[in-house]
Design a protein around this motif. Structure first.
Motif, PDB file in Angstrom:
ATOM      1  N   ASP A 166      70.169 -35.748 -19.329  1.00 25.53           N
ATOM      2  CA  ASP A 166      69.106 -34.684 -19.701  1.00 25.53           C
ATOM      3  C   ASP A 166      69.131 -33.601 -18.830  1.00 25.53           C
ATOM      4  OD1 ASP A 166      68.109 -36.121 -22.008  1.00 25.53           O
ATOM      5  OD2 ASP A 166      66.655 -36.866 -20.705  1.00 25.53           O
ATOM      6  N   SER A 167      69.422 -33.820 -17.549  1.00 21.58           N
ATOM      7  CA  SER A 167      69.471 -32.673 -16.489  1.00 21.58           C
ATOM      8  C   SER A 167      70.296 -32.841 -15.252  1.00 21.58           C
ATOM      9  CB  SER A 167      67.877 -32.388 -16.104  1.00 21.58           C
ATOM     10  OG  SER A 167      67.768 -31.106 -15.119  1.00 21.58           O
ATOM     11  N   VAL A 168      71.314 -32.056 -15.308  1.00 19.75           N
ATOM     12  CA  VAL A 168      72.263 -32.069 -14.062  1.00 19.75           C
ATOM     13  C   VAL A 168      72.365 -30.508 -13.582  1.00 19.75           C
ATOM     14  CG1 VAL A 168      73.216 -34.206 -14.943  1.00 19.75           C
ATOM     15  CG2 VAL A 168      74.449 -31.964 -15.341  1.00 19.75           C
ATOM     16  N   THR A 169      73.007 -30.621 -12.531  1.00 19.95           N
ATOM     17  CA  THR A 169      73.284 -29.252 -11.689  1.00 19.95           C
ATOM     18  C   THR A 169      74.804 -29.224 -11.591  1.00 19.95           C
ATOM     19  OG1 THR A 169      71.108 -28.755 -10.855  1.00 19.95           O
ATOM     20  CG2 THR A 169      73.171 -27.584 -10.160  1.00 19.95           C
ATOM     21  N   ILE A 170      75.565 -28.191 -12.233  1.00 17.58           N
ATOM     22  CA  ILE A 170      77.026 -27.982 -12.012  1.00 17.58           C
ATOM     23  C   ILE A 170      77.245 -26.910 -11.144  1.00 17.58           C
ATOM     24  CG2 ILE A 170      79.025 -27.921 -13.123  1.00 17.58           C
ATOM     25  CD1 ILE A 170      78.088 -29.276 -15.463  1.00 17.58           C
ATOM     26  N   TYR A 171      78.345 -27.148 -10.103  1.00 15.38           N
ATOM     27  CA  TYR A 171      78.721 -26.130  -9.062  1.00 15.38           C
ATOM     28  C   TYR A 171      80.254 -25.597  -9.663  1.00 15.38           C
ATOM     29  CZ  TYR A 171      80.828 -24.801  -4.708  1.00 15.38           C
ATOM     30  OH  TYR A 171      81.623 -24.169  -3.663  1.00 15.38           O
ATOM     31  N   VAL A 209      72.834 -29.543  -4.713  1.00  9.29           N
ATOM     32  CA  VAL A 209      73.776 -28.720  -4.791  1.00  9.29           C
ATOM     33  C   VAL A 209      73.367 -27.128  -4.422  1.00  9.29           C
ATOM     34  CG1 VAL A 209      75.103 -27.008  -6.484  1.00  9.29           C
ATOM     35  CG2 VAL A 209      74.458 -29.728  -7.068  1.00  9.29           C
ATOM     36  N   ALA A 210      72.259 -26.924  -4.151  1.00 10.86           N
ATOM     37  CA  ALA A 210      71.925 -25.326  -3.502  1.00 10.86           C
ATOM     38  C   ALA A 210      72.223 -25.620  -2.143  1.00 10.86           C
ATOM     39  CB  ALA A 210      70.532 -25.311  -3.801  1.00 10.86           C
ATOM     40  N   ARG A 211      71.840 -26.748  -1.450  1.00  8.54           N
ATOM     41  CA  ARG A 211      72.256 -26.892   0.045  1.00  8.54           C
ATOM     42  C   ARG A 211      73.582 -27.063   0.428  1.00  8.54           C
ATOM     43  NH1 ARG A 211      67.219 -31.053   1.548  1.00  8.54           N
ATOM     44  NH2 ARG A 211      65.578 -29.810   1.758  1.00  8.54           N
ATOM     45  N   MET A 212      74.172 -27.782  -0.456  1.00  9.43           N
ATOM     46  CA  MET A 212      75.769 -27.971  -0.404  1.00  9.43           C
ATOM     47  C   MET A 212      76.566 -26.606  -0.548  1.00  9.43           C
ATOM     48  SD  MET A 212      78.589 -29.701  -2.939  1.00  9.43           S
ATOM     49  CE  MET A 212      78.563 -28.087  -3.889  1.00  9.43           C
ATOM     50  N   ASP A 259      92.608 -23.266  -7.612  1.00 10.61           N
ATOM     51  CA  ASP A 259      91.768 -22.900  -6.735  1.00 10.61           C
ATOM     52  C   ASP A 259      90.403 -23.064  -6.965  1.00 10.61           C
ATOM     53  OD1 ASP A 259      91.825 -20.659  -8.622  1.00 10.61           O
ATOM     54  OD2 ASP A 259      91.144 -19.074  -7.071  1.00 10.61           O
ATOM     55  N   ALA A 260      90.022 -23.956  -8.167  1.00 12.45           N
ATOM     56  CA  ALA A 260      88.434 -24.010  -8.429  1.00 12.45           C
ATOM     57  C   ALA A 260      88.071 -25.421  -7.839  1.00 12.45           C
ATOM     58  CB  ALA A 260      88.468 -23.909 -10.033  1.00 12.45           C
ATOM     59  N   TYR A 261      86.866 -25.340  -7.545  1.00  9.75           N
ATOM     60  CA  TYR A 261      86.342 -26.653  -6.928  1.00  9.75           C
ATOM     61  C   TYR A 261      85.015 -26.896  -8.029  1.00  9.75           C
ATOM     62  CZ  TYR A 261      85.223 -29.900  -3.220  1.00  9.75           C
ATOM     63  OH  TYR A 261      84.847 -30.935  -2.530  1.00  9.75           O
ATOM     64  N   VAL A 262      84.872 -28.143  -8.206  1.00 15.41           N
ATOM     65  CA  VAL A 262      83.859 -28.440  -9.182  1.00 15.41           C
ATOM     66  C   VAL A 262      83.315 -29.690  -8.771  1.00 15.41           C
ATOM     67  CG1 VAL A 262      83.246 -28.996 -11.760  1.00 15.41           C
ATOM     68  CG2 VAL A 262      85.237 -27.638 -11.147  1.00 15.41           C
ATOM     69  N   VAL A 263      81.770 -29.463  -8.890  1.00 17.49           N
ATOM     70  CA  VAL A 263      80.909 -30.537  -8.187  1.00 17.49           C
ATOM     71  C   VAL A 263      79.643 -30.728  -8.970  1.00 17.49           C
ATOM     72  CG1 VAL A 263      79.638 -31.270  -6.096  1.00 17.49           C
ATOM     73  CG2 VAL A 263      81.624 -30.063  -5.918  1.00 17.49           C
ATOM     74  N   VAL A 264      79.396 -31.811  -9.202  1.00 18.61           N
ATOM     75  CA  VAL A 264      78.005 -32.162 -10.129  1.00 18.61           C
ATOM     76  C   VAL A 264      77.068 -33.001  -9.227  1.00 18.61           C
ATOM     77  CG1 VAL A 264      78.936 -34.029 -10.974  1.00 18.61           C
ATOM     78  CG2 VAL A 264      77.298 -32.802 -12.147  1.00 18.61           C
ATOM     79  N   SER A 265      75.754 -32.719  -9.546  1.00 19.33           N
ATOM     80  CA  SER A 265      74.702 -33.779  -9.018  1.00 19.33           C
ATOM     81  C   SER A 265      73.897 -34.224 -10.085  1.00 19.33           C
ATOM     82  CB  SER A 265      73.923 -33.050  -8.112  1.00 19.33           C
ATOM     83  OG  SER A 265      73.078 -33.892  -7.398  1.00 19.33           O
ATOM     84  N   GLY A 266      73.441 -35.453 -10.046  1.00 22.18           N
ATOM     85  CA  GLY A 266      72.498 -35.798 -11.232  1.00 22.18           C
ATOM     86  C   GLY A 266      73.217 -36.984 -11.973  1.00 22.18           C
ATOM     87  N   LEU A 267      74.532 -37.159 -12.080  1.00 23.45           N
ATOM     88  CA  LEU A 267      75.151 -38.102 -12.658  1.00 23.45           C
ATOM     89  C   LEU A 267      76.087 -38.800 -11.687  1.00 23.45           C
ATOM     90  CD1 LEU A 267      78.216 -36.790 -13.597  1.00 23.45           C
ATOM     91  CD2 LEU A 267      76.679 -35.461 -15.012  1.00 23.45           C
TER      92      LEU A 267
END
Length: 389
Positions: A118-123, A190-193, A170-178
């Motif tokens: 339902d809710s994750v944050t993607i970087y 993700v904000a702190r990272m 050169d793209a770096y993709v990270v997610v939190s919440g899953l």
């Protein structure tokens, strides 16, 4: 599968001594508890061969067989330990490629079904000027550069509850919440990272271009997502959904050394009351239309703001700072009622326009009249001052 009866020769009772036949049958028993050990076997043989009790050929043969069995046992233990070590290394490598929970399912032979979150944050982040840098570098230099940079990023991600999805050029993709849900903490992680990565990039040096400064642009978005394993050979844990596209748009519309945040992500960060965000305004985003977006500038530490993009915000950290009770003083002197001021617990919870507890009075340059004329109300009606630029 049908169990096969092991082959055993037929022994006539007259072929040998009865004790010897019993001993032979015990030795070929399928139950290891029935089979005699070598000391017991030696005693049986000596009873059967009382006339030649001294060390003879049979005793020597038994000693050799016992020694061989002991050596074989040690070898099996050693090989088993080697196997377990290699198995551990293979699993650790799999854990680097897939989330631990997903890898565990594959190791157990279970099928991994796609799951909705339902809710994750993607970087998303990429390197500013990477095409130009690549054109003036050899392929080996580019590979070494990206390896150095992403090794640095990987070390940072280890300190947060995030999962590195992939690197594409050169793209770096990270997610939190899953795949493990963590409530609303995904946005904070993700904000702190992101803030840590910006700080690390400022001191990063390109090995073959030490005189050049590295700059990255970062985008963040929060929303629903579907994740699952794709493929059997070199399986990948992939993310699907509009949240992925929007996070990519946040990155592509960002600026060097800035963290671009969507309004949805800003609302989640607002709940923590520790992040310094600045309203960027309305932005035409490809495929999304007009969006209101924000800059993430830093996070409060012990009631003092730590701003990662200090040179971009124009704030002087050495000048006197705005006291936390500023709203209370303003409302008292001017007769203006501020909900934020009347709530006497703690500093201003959120600032959309770049002024907050910890900002420099000298560099912001505001007056009471200007604050009253240009106050900005957030969703809860809290009064926030603007810059007098």
């Amino acid at each position: 599968m049908e169990s096969r009866i092991p082959f055993r020769p037929t022994l006539e009772s007259s072929a040998a001594d009865e004790l010897l036949i019993v001993l032979i049958e015990k030795c070929w028993s399928e139950d290891p508890n029935i089979r005699p050990d070598f000391p017991t076997l030696r005693n049986y043989i000596r009873k059967l061969n009382r006339e030649n009790e001294s060390g003879n050929l049979l005793d020597n043969l038994l000693q050799r067989m016992e020694q061989y069995a002991n050596n074989l046992e040690s070898l099996v233990q050693e090989r088993t330990a080697d196997y377990l070590e290699q198995k551990r290394k293979a699993e650790e490598l799999l854990y680097q490629l897939l989330p631990r929970a997903v890898a565990g399912q594959l190791i157990r032979g279970e099928s991994v079904k796609a799951e909705s979150f339902d809710s994750v944050t993607i970087y998303f982040s990429d390197i500013v000027g990477f095409t130009t840098l690549s054109a003036s570098s050899t392929p080996f230099e580019v590979v070494n550069f990206l390896n150095d940079l992403y090794t640095c990023f990987d070390a940072i991600t280890e300190n947060f509850d995030v999962y590195k999805v992939e690197t594409i050029g050169d793209a770096y993709v990270v997610v939190s919440g899953l795949p493990v849900r963590n409530g609303d903490l995904h946005a904070r992680e993700v904000a702190r990272m992101s803030l840590s990565i910006v700080e690390a990039v400022k001191t990063f040096r390109i090995r073959h271009r030490p005189e050049d400064s590295l700059r990255v642009r970062i985008g963040m978005h929060t929303g629903p997502c579907v994740a699952g394993v794709v493929g059997l050979k070199m399986p990948r844990y992939c993310l699907f959904g509009d949240t992925v596209n929007t996070a990519s748009r946040m990155e592509s519309n960002s600026l060097p050394l800035r963290i671009h945040v969507s309004e949805v992500c800003r609302d989640v960060l607002h709940k923590f009351g520790t992040f310094h965000l600045e309203l960027r305004g309305q932005l035409e985003v490809k495929g999304k239309g007009i969006m209101v977006t924000y800059w993430l500038n830093g996070e409060y530490k012990d009631n003092n703001i730590v701003i990662s993009m200090e040179e971009n915000t124009g704030l002087s950290m050495s000048a006197p700072v705005i006291p936390h009770d500023l709203n209370a003083k303003l409302s008292t002197s001017s007769g203006f009622h501020s909900p934020a001021a009347s709530a006497s617990s703690g500093p201003l919870p959120f600032l959309d326009d770049g002024v907050s507890p910890g900002d420099s009075i000298n560099s912001v340059g505001f007056s009471t009249g200007f604050l009253m004329a240009n106050g900005l109300a957030n969703g809860t009606g809290d009064f926030y001052p603007h810059r007098d630029d």
